[in-house]
Design a protein around this motif. Sequence first.
Motif, PDB file in Angstrom:
ATOM      1  N   GLU A   1     -22.402 -47.319 -48.665  1.00  0.00           N
ATOM      2  CA  GLU A   1     -22.495 -46.266 -49.678  1.00  0.00           C
ATOM      3  C   GLU A   1     -22.964 -44.910 -49.171  1.00  0.00           C
ATOM      4  N   LYS A   2     -24.131 -44.904 -48.402  1.00  0.00           N
ATOM      5  CA  LYS A   2     -24.889 -43.744 -47.801  1.00  0.00           C
ATOM      6  C   LYS A   2     -23.894 -43.033 -46.878  1.00  0.00           C
ATOM      7  N   LEU A   3     -23.260 -43.798 -46.136  1.00  0.00           N
ATOM      8  CA  LEU A   3     -22.495 -43.343 -45.003  1.00  0.00           C
ATOM      9  C   LEU A   3     -21.228 -42.459 -45.855  1.00  0.00           C
ATOM     10  N   ALA A   4     -20.853 -43.158 -46.693  1.00  0.00           N
ATOM     11  CA  ALA A   4     -19.513 -42.686 -47.323  1.00  0.00           C
ATOM     12  C   ALA A   4     -20.006 -41.221 -48.219  1.00  0.00           C
ATOM     13  N   SER A   5     -21.192 -41.455 -48.535  1.00  0.00           N
ATOM     14  CA  SER A   5     -21.640 -40.133 -49.525  1.00  0.00           C
ATOM     15  C   SER A   5     -21.763 -39.003 -48.373  1.00  0.00           C
ATOM     16  N   LEU A   6     -22.327 -39.401 -47.217  1.00  0.00           N
ATOM     17  CA  LEU A   6     -22.748 -38.270 -46.335  1.00  0.00           C
ATOM     18  C   LEU A   6     -21.224 -37.628 -45.758  1.00  0.00           C
ATOM     19  N   ILE A   7     -20.252 -38.841 -45.580  1.00  0.00           N
ATOM     20  CA  ILE A   7     -18.847 -38.149 -44.922  1.00  0.00           C
ATOM     21  C   ILE A   7     -18.333 -37.334 -46.098  1.00  0.00           C
TER      22      ILE A   7
ATOM     23  N   LEU B   1     -19.593 -52.889 -36.514  1.00  0.00           N
ATOM     24  CA  LEU B   1     -18.930 -51.558 -36.848  1.00  0.00           C
ATOM     25  C   LEU B   1     -17.708 -51.943 -37.542  1.00  0.00           C
ATOM     26  N   TYR B   2     -16.803 -52.914 -37.343  1.00  0.00           N
ATOM     27  CA  TYR B   2     -15.434 -53.292 -37.592  1.00  0.00           C
ATOM     28  C   TYR B   2     -16.013 -53.190 -39.441  1.00  0.00           C
ATOM     29  N   GLU B   3     -16.875 -54.057 -39.624  1.00  0.00           N
ATOM     30  CA  GLU B   3     -17.155 -54.435 -41.001  1.00  0.00           C
ATOM     31  C   GLU B   3     -17.839 -53.037 -41.678  1.00  0.00           C
ATOM     32  N   LEU B   4     -18.563 -52.154 -41.220  1.00  0.00           N
ATOM     33  CA  LEU B   4     -18.991 -51.043 -41.638  1.00  0.00           C
ATOM     34  C   LEU B   4     -18.043 -50.237 -41.964  1.00  0.00           C
ATOM     35  N   TYR B   5     -16.886 -50.123 -40.910  1.00  0.00           N
ATOM     36  CA  TYR B   5     -15.709 -49.170 -41.140  1.00  0.00           C
ATOM     37  C   TYR B   5     -14.992 -49.618 -42.396  1.00  0.00           C
ATOM     38  N   LEU B   6     -14.695 -50.806 -42.396  1.00  0.00           N
ATOM     39  CA  LEU B   6     -13.824 -51.217 -43.659  1.00  0.00           C
ATOM     40  C   LEU B   6     -14.408 -51.089 -45.042  1.00  0.00           C
ATOM     41  N   SER B   7     -15.810 -51.279 -44.937  1.00  0.00           N
ATOM     42  CA  SER B   7     -16.633 -50.987 -46.201  1.00  0.00           C
ATOM     43  C   SER B   7     -16.646 -49.598 -46.473  1.00  0.00           C
ATOM     44  N   THR B   8     -16.695 -48.849 -45.496  1.00  0.00           N
ATOM     45  CA  THR B   8     -16.940 -47.412 -45.738  1.00  0.00           C
ATOM     46  C   THR B   8     -15.650 -46.571 -46.104  1.00  0.00           C
ATOM     47  N   VAL B   9     -14.643 -46.927 -45.383  1.00  0.00           N
ATOM     48  CA  VAL B   9     -13.299 -46.303 -45.743  1.00  0.00           C
ATOM     49  C   VAL B   9     -13.018 -46.739 -47.015  1.00  0.00           C
ATOM     50  N   LYS B  10     -13.330 -47.634 -47.626  1.00  0.00           N
ATOM     51  CA  LYS B  10     -12.987 -48.113 -48.954  1.00  0.00           C
ATOM     52  C   LYS B  10     -13.428 -47.182 -49.902  1.00  0.00           C
ATOM     53  N   GLU B  11     -14.546 -46.555 -49.487  1.00  0.00           N
ATOM     54  CA  GLU B  11     -15.310 -45.527 -50.577  1.00  0.00           C
ATOM     55  C   GLU B  11     -14.876 -43.897 -50.287  1.00  0.00           C
ATOM     56  N   THR B  12     -14.586 -43.692 -49.132  1.00  0.00           N
ATOM     57  CA  THR B  12     -14.145 -42.330 -48.795  1.00  0.00           C
ATOM     58  C   THR B  12     -12.724 -42.377 -48.853  1.00  0.00           C
ATOM     59  N   GLY B  13     -12.099 -43.276 -48.525  1.00  0.00           N
ATOM     60  CA  GLY B  13     -10.289 -43.134 -48.629  1.00  0.00           C
ATOM     61  C   GLY B  13      -9.922 -42.300 -47.455  1.00  0.00           C
ATOM     62  N   ASP B  14     -10.851 -41.926 -46.697  1.00  0.00           N
ATOM     63  CA  ASP B  14     -10.373 -41.034 -45.559  1.00  0.00           C
ATOM     64  C   ASP B  14     -10.580 -41.727 -43.944  1.00  0.00           C
ATOM     65  N   CYS B  15      -9.465 -42.261 -43.579  1.00  0.00           N
ATOM     66  CA  CYS B  15      -9.404 -43.161 -42.412  1.00  0.00           C
ATOM     67  C   CYS B  15     -10.060 -42.394 -41.064  1.00  0.00           C
ATOM     68  N   LYS B  16      -9.426 -41.491 -41.023  1.00  0.00           N
ATOM     69  CA  LYS B  16      -9.737 -40.831 -39.770  1.00  0.00           C
ATOM     70  C   LYS B  16     -11.040 -40.140 -39.791  1.00  0.00           C
ATOM     71  N   SER B  17     -11.504 -39.466 -40.794  1.00  0.00           N
ATOM     72  CA  SER B  17     -12.918 -38.934 -40.568  1.00  0.00           C
ATOM     73  C   SER B  17     -14.097 -39.949 -40.619  1.00  0.00           C
ATOM     74  N   THR B  18     -13.607 -40.952 -41.430  1.00  0.00           N
ATOM     75  CA  THR B  18     -14.723 -42.199 -41.377  1.00  0.00           C
ATOM     76  C   THR B  18     -14.731 -42.931 -39.891  1.00  0.00           C
ATOM     77  N   PHE B  19     -13.573 -43.296 -39.480  1.00  0.00           N
ATOM     78  CA  PHE B  19     -13.323 -43.475 -37.964  1.00  0.00           C
ATOM     79  C   PHE B  19     -14.137 -42.541 -36.987  1.00  0.00           C
ATOM     80  N   ASN B  20     -13.786 -41.336 -37.137  1.00  0.00           N
ATOM     81  CA  ASN B  20     -14.550 -40.440 -36.032  1.00  0.00           C
ATOM     82  C   ASN B  20     -16.083 -40.324 -36.346  1.00  0.00           C
TER      83      ASN B  20
END
Length: 481
Positions: free
Chosen positions: A374-380, A330-349
């Motif tokens: 990538e898929k998660l970031a696109s969804l967020i 989950l830690y690693e997924l957060y770090l790679s996802t937030v890189k693509e969304t650029g939005d820490c709070k909504s990615t964390f939530n």
Amino acid sequence: MNLKPTIGMETHVELDTESKMFCSCKVVETDEPNISLCPTCLGLPGALPVPNKKAIEYIVMLSLGANCSITKEGMFHRKNYFYPDLPKNYQISQFDFPVGVEGSLEIVIEDSLHTVAIERVHMEEDTGKSIHLGSGRIDSATSTLLDFNRSGVPLVEVVTKPIISSAKMAVAYIEELRQLVIDLGISKGKLEKGNLRFDANISVAEEGSDELGVKVEIKNMNSLKSLEKAIDYEILRQTKMVQDKESIIQETRHWDENKQVTLSMRTKEGSADYRYFSDPDLPNMVINDEFIEISQNQIKETPEKKRKTLLDTGLSLSDSNYLDKGQRWLYELYLSTVKETGDCKSTFNFLTGELQGQMRKAEISELPQWLNSEKLASLINLFENNEVSFTSAKDILAKLLIEDIDPKSFASDNNLIQSSDNDEIKALVTSIINENQDIVERLENPEDKLVGYLVGQVMKSSKSKVNPGSVKEVLLKELFG
Ligand SMILES: [Zn+2]
């Protein structure tokens, strides 16, 4: 009189080595008793101990991870006492030259950082296990069985200074220490398996006084819940005794989970009772710079470092600490996802709320391999940019957990994309205003509850295909200019 509690923690960490501390018997995880034994770990006369190099490397890593200085010339001592599961009648431990001294661990309580000073980190060996039949407790057992599989398993004891001031702080400290041994890869850190077992030394004294009160030790807990309850109970018990002018005895107590109280076990031994002396079977332990460097190079990750990485993405301290203490993926997924969304709070939530929640519900313990960042970031991004509603995002995620889909194409194929087309929204808004003139006349200001009702009506007439934020904006402009 205002009383303040002081707590010091002693934690035993079972190291995850292949073999035991002073013999080559395998460390086993099994209920089958007495299958990994030899003359050394059974304490038979003439058997000689040979230290486990890996265990020494691990304790140096732990000492460095806890910011300690390393004692370069140390030694092993014998701690003498009799107990049926200690076949030598002494435990090999360390006394005045522990491997690590004067360290500290950073801990997080809610949204603030604290430091817990570490007094020492020393090496010892585990005892066997006594299994008390009948009641499970020695005082009322019908008989006792002995299993020596655990006898001689390497243990590290980490002792804090007496500076912890609440049960919450003690729990945060154990959480940090547990994460440290997991991140260092030196222990499995499973509390339910007894990989970490802790004693709490608790005393109360008048606020402002430099002296500590008489300390009571609560022995051998391995759950955070018991630790918190036992400390809270003991602080209350001692506070009441002091207020009633009763004297507290220095003793060892245990936490009774059924009765939810601490009960006296024995009056506390002082270190003189253990008649420590250096073990004549073991040479002095010399830890040179090269060995320290090798151990240091094994340290890839610590909870403190991970927390800093998380804070750097913009997350709050408590959110960073939550991910720091959670599962690695989950830690690693957060770090790679937030890189693509650029939005820490909504990615964390989204990851800790929706994703984890849906995984729990569907009883999925591992992400399907197509469900990448990538898929998660696109969804967020889809719901953050108001292209789909949050409800649709949840539905898309549910689909993603069972099937490899592209969130964006799925949303458009299934008519989930919300319109932000202003002309369309304006037309809908105008017709709702015309239909609801009675309500419009009653509106007093933009904060009026009836505005929400009108937004709802527009959403309904569009079959939720427009974005509610844009609807509200257009509606307020039409009504209030
Ligand atoms: Zn052995």
